[in-house]
Write a protein that holds these residues in place. Structure first.
Motif, PDB file in Angstrom:
ATOM      1  N   ARG A   1       0.833  -1.210   0.000  1.00  0.00           N
ATOM      2  CA  ARG A   1       0.000   0.000   0.000  1.00  0.00           C
ATOM      3  C   ARG A   1       0.865   1.257   0.000  1.00  0.00           C
ATOM      4  N   ASN A   2       2.143   1.089  -0.325  1.00  0.00           N
ATOM      5  CA  ASN A   2       3.085   2.204  -0.199  1.00  0.00           C
ATOM      6  C   ASN A   2       3.283   2.986  -1.490  1.00  0.00           C
ATOM      7  N   ALA A   3       2.336   2.877  -2.427  1.00  0.00           N
ATOM      8  CA  ALA A   3       2.384   3.664  -3.654  1.00  0.00           C
ATOM      9  C   ALA A   3       0.960   3.965  -4.105  1.00  0.00           C
ATOM     10  N   ARG A   4       0.817   5.054  -4.809  1.00  0.00           N
ATOM     11  CA  ARG A   4      -0.500   5.467  -5.283  1.00  0.00           C
ATOM     12  C   ARG A   4      -1.157   4.385  -6.144  1.00  0.00           C
ATOM     13  N   LEU A   5      -0.351   3.681  -6.937  1.00  0.00           N
ATOM     14  CA  LEU A   5      -0.864   2.617  -7.803  1.00  0.00           C
ATOM     15  C   LEU A   5      -1.592   1.542  -7.004  1.00  0.00           C
ATOM     16  N   PHE A   6      -1.008   1.123  -5.888  1.00  0.00           N
ATOM     17  CA  PHE A   6      -1.621   0.069  -5.071  1.00  0.00           C
ATOM     18  C   PHE A   6      -2.937   0.544  -4.466  1.00  0.00           C
ATOM     19  N   ARG A   7      -2.958   1.769  -3.977  1.00  0.00           N
ATOM     20  CA  ARG A   7      -4.179   2.288  -3.348  1.00  0.00           C
ATOM     21  C   ARG A   7      -5.301   2.453  -4.368  1.00  0.00           C
ATOM     22  N   ALA A   8      -4.929   2.862  -5.592  1.00  0.00           N
ATOM     23  CA  ALA A   8      -5.937   2.993  -6.643  1.00  0.00           C
ATOM     24  C   ALA A   8      -6.496   1.621  -7.026  1.00  0.00           C
ATOM     25  N   ALA A   9      -5.632   0.597  -7.044  1.00  0.00           N
ATOM     26  CA  ALA A   9      -6.071  -0.747  -7.420  1.00  0.00           C
ATOM     27  C   ALA A   9      -7.107  -1.289  -6.441  1.00  0.00           C
ATOM     28  N   GLU A  10      -7.013  -0.889  -5.176  1.00  0.00           N
ATOM     29  CA  GLU A  10      -7.966  -1.370  -4.171  1.00  0.00           C
ATOM     30  C   GLU A  10      -9.383  -0.879  -4.448  1.00  0.00           C
ATOM     31  N   ARG A  11      -9.509   0.208  -5.223  1.00  0.00           N
ATOM     32  CA  ARG A  11     -10.827   0.795  -5.489  1.00  0.00           C
ATOM     33  C   ARG A  11     -11.411   0.393  -6.844  1.00  0.00           C
ATOM     34  N   LEU A  12     -10.666  -0.409  -7.605  1.00  0.00           N
ATOM     35  CA  LEU A  12     -11.149  -0.806  -8.919  1.00  0.00           C
ATOM     36  C   LEU A  12     -12.315  -1.792  -8.808  1.00  0.00           C
ATOM     37  N   PRO A  13     -13.238  -1.763  -9.763  1.00  0.00           N
ATOM     38  CA  PRO A  13     -14.403  -2.656  -9.685  1.00  0.00           C
ATOM     39  C   PRO A  13     -14.050  -4.122  -9.852  1.00  0.00           C
ATOM     40  N   VAL A  14     -12.965  -4.425 -10.561  1.00  0.00           N
ATOM     41  CA  VAL A  14     -12.500  -5.807 -10.723  1.00  0.00           C
ATOM     42  C   VAL A  14     -11.247  -5.972  -9.888  1.00  0.00           C
ATOM     43  N   GLN A  15     -11.276  -6.927  -8.960  1.00  0.00           N
ATOM     44  CA  GLN A  15     -10.147  -7.180  -8.076  1.00  0.00           C
ATOM     45  C   GLN A  15      -9.418  -8.449  -8.509  1.00  0.00           C
ATOM     46  N   GLN A  16      -8.089  -8.423  -8.389  1.00  0.00           N
ATOM     47  CA  GLN A  16      -7.274  -9.582  -8.774  1.00  0.00           C
ATOM     48  C   GLN A  16      -7.174 -10.535  -7.570  1.00  0.00           C
ATOM     49  N   LEU A  17      -8.293 -11.114  -7.192  1.00  0.00           N
ATOM     50  CA  LEU A  17      -8.356 -11.921  -5.981  1.00  0.00           C
ATOM     51  C   LEU A  17      -7.941 -13.360  -6.254  1.00  0.00           C
ATOM     52  N   ALA A  18      -7.144 -13.900  -5.348  1.00  0.00           N
ATOM     53  CA  ALA A  18      -6.664 -15.280  -5.481  1.00  0.00           C
ATOM     54  C   ALA A  18      -7.845 -16.233  -5.639  1.00  0.00           C
ATOM     55  N   GLY A  19      -7.710 -17.159  -6.576  1.00  0.00           N
ATOM     56  CA  GLY A  19      -8.727 -18.178  -6.779  1.00  0.00           C
ATOM     57  C   GLY A  19      -9.890 -17.772  -7.655  1.00  0.00           C
ATOM     58  N   THR A  20      -9.910 -16.543  -8.158  1.00  0.00           N
ATOM     59  CA  THR A  20     -11.003 -16.085  -9.006  1.00  0.00           C
ATOM     60  C   THR A  20     -10.577 -16.108 -10.473  1.00  0.00           C
TER      61      THR A  20
END
Length: 216
Positions: free
Chosen positions: A80-99
């Motif tokens: 969470r130490n970069a703007r890119l990571f924080r923005a990714a948390e708010r995206l409608p599609v998440q890169q969740l393990a097992g999906t």
């Protein structure tokens, strides 16, 4: 561009590994979290070229590694130490393990001989993910880097490969970033300083010759 002889010498199947970077459904697929990047990768033919390279690597006996970026549903261990990571948390599609989002995207085929490496943190597909150790164990001398994005993960992979003592080969038309005119500028002004830049057709020609040699 390198000569055929120069490139062929680098791409010895015994010491070459082909790496696909974040070629996963949630990044370059039809339900991407990053639709602009997915559109660029598909409409430009980049994803199709990567699929051709992977298929040729399989035929030539060249090891393929797929580097996947994912996160746990609870977010543990995620950066969470970069703007890119924080923005990714708010995206409608998440890169969740097992999906489905973290499956290697079509038309790229994955065989039993391929290695799929999943990382939960950071920007690099290589260092600190287990890929660096795998490359050493595979006696890798040349790493062929393909995938997305030319903005972040692909340059990371190339720099890390070089820092680890490998020769990096980049098929320039088998990587994608946004906007579309950024990728060739980045290749020309950055990656060309540290990697051997070629085309997909050049690399395929070497792979196919190696395949014919293996079959004799």
């Amino acid at each position: 561009m390198p000569s055929y002889a120069e490139l062929s010498e680098l791409l010895d199947p015994r010491t070459t590994v082909l790496l696909t970077v974040e070629c996963q459904e949630g990044v370059v697929g039809s339900e991407s979290a990053l639709p602009e990047l997915a559109e660029e990768a598909r409409s430009s033919g980049v994803l199709a070229r990567i699929a051709r390279l992977v298929a040729a690597a399989h035929e030539s006996g060249i090891q393929v590694i797929h580097a996947i970026a994912e996160r746990r549903p609870d977010g543990r261990g995620a950066s969470r130490n970069a703007r890119l990571f924080r923005a990714a948390e708010r995206l409608p599609v998440q890169q969740l393990a097992g999906t489905p989002a973290v499956r290697v995207a079509a038309p790229i085929e994955v065989t039993e001989q391929d290695v799929v490496v999943r990382r939960l943190h950071g920007l690099s597909p290589v260092r600190g993910t287990g890929v660096d150790a795998l490359l050493r164990n595979l006696d890798c001398r040349t790493l062929v880097v393909t995938g997305v994005s030319a903005n972040v993960a692909v340059p990371n992979a190339v720099f890390d490969a070089v820092n680890l003592g490998h020769t990096a080969v980049v098929p320039a038309d088998a990587i994608a970033g946004v906007p579309s005119d950024y990728t060739p500028a980045m290749v020309r002004n950055t990656l060309a300083l540290v990697a051997t830049v070629a085309t997909t057709d050049q690399v395929l020609a070497c792979f196919r010759r190696q395949c014919r040699t293996v079959r004799r």
